[in-house]
Write a protein that holds these residues in place. Sequence first.
Motif, PDB file in Angstrom:
ATOM      1  N   LEU A 277      -9.305  -0.206  -1.449  1.00  0.00           N
ATOM      2  CA  LEU A 277      -8.083  -1.017  -1.594  1.00  0.00           C
ATOM      3  C   LEU A 277      -8.482  -2.485  -1.577  1.00  0.00           C
ATOM      4  O   LEU A 277      -9.139  -2.952  -0.638  1.00  0.00           O
ATOM      5  CB  LEU A 277      -7.126  -0.710  -0.429  1.00  0.00           C
TER       6      LEU A 277
ATOM      7  N   VAL B 181      -7.372   3.755   4.799  1.00  0.00           N
ATOM      8  CA  VAL B 181      -8.027   3.444   3.532  1.00  0.00           C
ATOM      9  C   VAL B 181      -9.530   3.472   3.805  1.00  0.00           C
ATOM     10  O   VAL B 181      -9.970   3.136   4.917  1.00  0.00           O
ATOM     11  CB  VAL B 181      -7.529   2.070   3.003  1.00  0.00           C
TER      12      VAL B 181
ATOM     13  N   TYR C 175       0.837  -1.211   0.000  1.00  0.00           N
ATOM     14  CA  TYR C 175       0.000   0.000   0.000  1.00  0.00           C
ATOM     15  C   TYR C 175       0.869   1.257   0.000  1.00  0.00           C
ATOM     16  O   TYR C 175       0.610   2.206  -0.746  1.00  0.00           O
ATOM     17  CB  TYR C 175      -0.949  -0.032   1.197  1.00  0.00           C
TER      18      TYR C 175
END
Length: 315
Positions: free
Chosen positions: A125, A157, A110
């Motif tokens: 994600l 996220v 990430y």
Amino acid sequence: MTPTTRPLGATGLAVTELCVGTSPLASMPQLYGYDVSEERAVATIEAVLDSDIRFIDTSNGYGADGEAERRIGAALAERGGLPDGVVLATKVDPDPVTGDFSGARVNASYRESLDRLGVDGVPLLYLHDPERIPFEDAVAAGGPVDALVSLRARGLVGHIGVAGGPVELMRRYLETGVFDVVLSHNRHTLVDRSADGLFAFARKHGIGVVNAAPYGGGMLAKGPDAQSKYGYGERPGPLAAAVRSMADACAAHGVPLPAAALQFSLRSPLIDATVVGVSSPERVAQTLEYAGWDIPDALWAELDELAPSPEHWLG
Ligand SMILES: NC(=O)c1ccc[n+]([C@@H]2O[C@H](COP(=O)([O-])OP(=O)(O)OC[C@H]3O[C@@H](n4cnc5c(N)ncnc54)[C@H](OP(=O)(O)O)[C@@H]3O)[C@@H](O)[C@H]2O)c1
């Protein structure tokens, strides 16, 4: 046509029904059969940003060293960042050298993605192609699924999804109850309906449904002579024959085959967004044109008749 905006499951995100996929932009000739230069890729993303499409799909693992993400990042930098209202989704991938797909690798993947894209975070994600590791390892304490849940819990996220192939495995991931979105590919197309049960399950549970690769990776857009692979593998026999017959049926109605292939996904009540891979700026306008093409009911009935039986689906 102007793509409509829809809720993505119960996420609270609003996405256009059309999403642009970026694996062809990474230049992966082994999958698509041609190279794509950086200049062409950047111009394609700029054309997307200039269009009414407000949803872009990428991955840490598209191309060597995240080439797709780098190219998107270059286009965003030229535009001074991600425009308001554009939903940019990416995916976590194993370490390309060691194959490590641990919780620690999820966090590293990430971070790499944010760095390449030049953004502070993404609203969505995905765990990418988890068929690469045993399900038990993926859901073990401290494993990749836990790491994604933790990224979401810490607000790093917005939402988490699972993106992959085999539908029974995807369903096991959804049954964990932690995922907000599912992405399936090549499994709800004119010639393959494997994902329909998965999508119905997701819909029932408020999980966002994203259908990728409505052209089967290109065969349903370019025809089986130009693209002999379906779903990134050689698939001779009944499948290619069905595509040829479908192309003939479409031609008899004056409808381009890709218009029917695209709308087959767009018209499904189970699907929130359809991800189409393109690799040139002209394709963006062409995709919108195909999405709005007038297709008579009679053609849909003929295409249904021509669909291969389930033993030819990817499953
Ligand atoms: N596991 C996963 O998460 C997963 C798996 C598969 C796909 N995806 C996502 O979904 C996206 C879509 O999948 P995909 O790109 O593999 O397959 P696809 O959308 O079914 O097909 C892409 C291919 O179709 C061609 N094409 C598109 N529009 C066309 C047109 N109007 N005329 C002729 N050819 C056309 C593209 O060619 P050009 O390059 O010439 O435009 C490209 O070769 C991916 O890019 C990726 O973002 C995710």
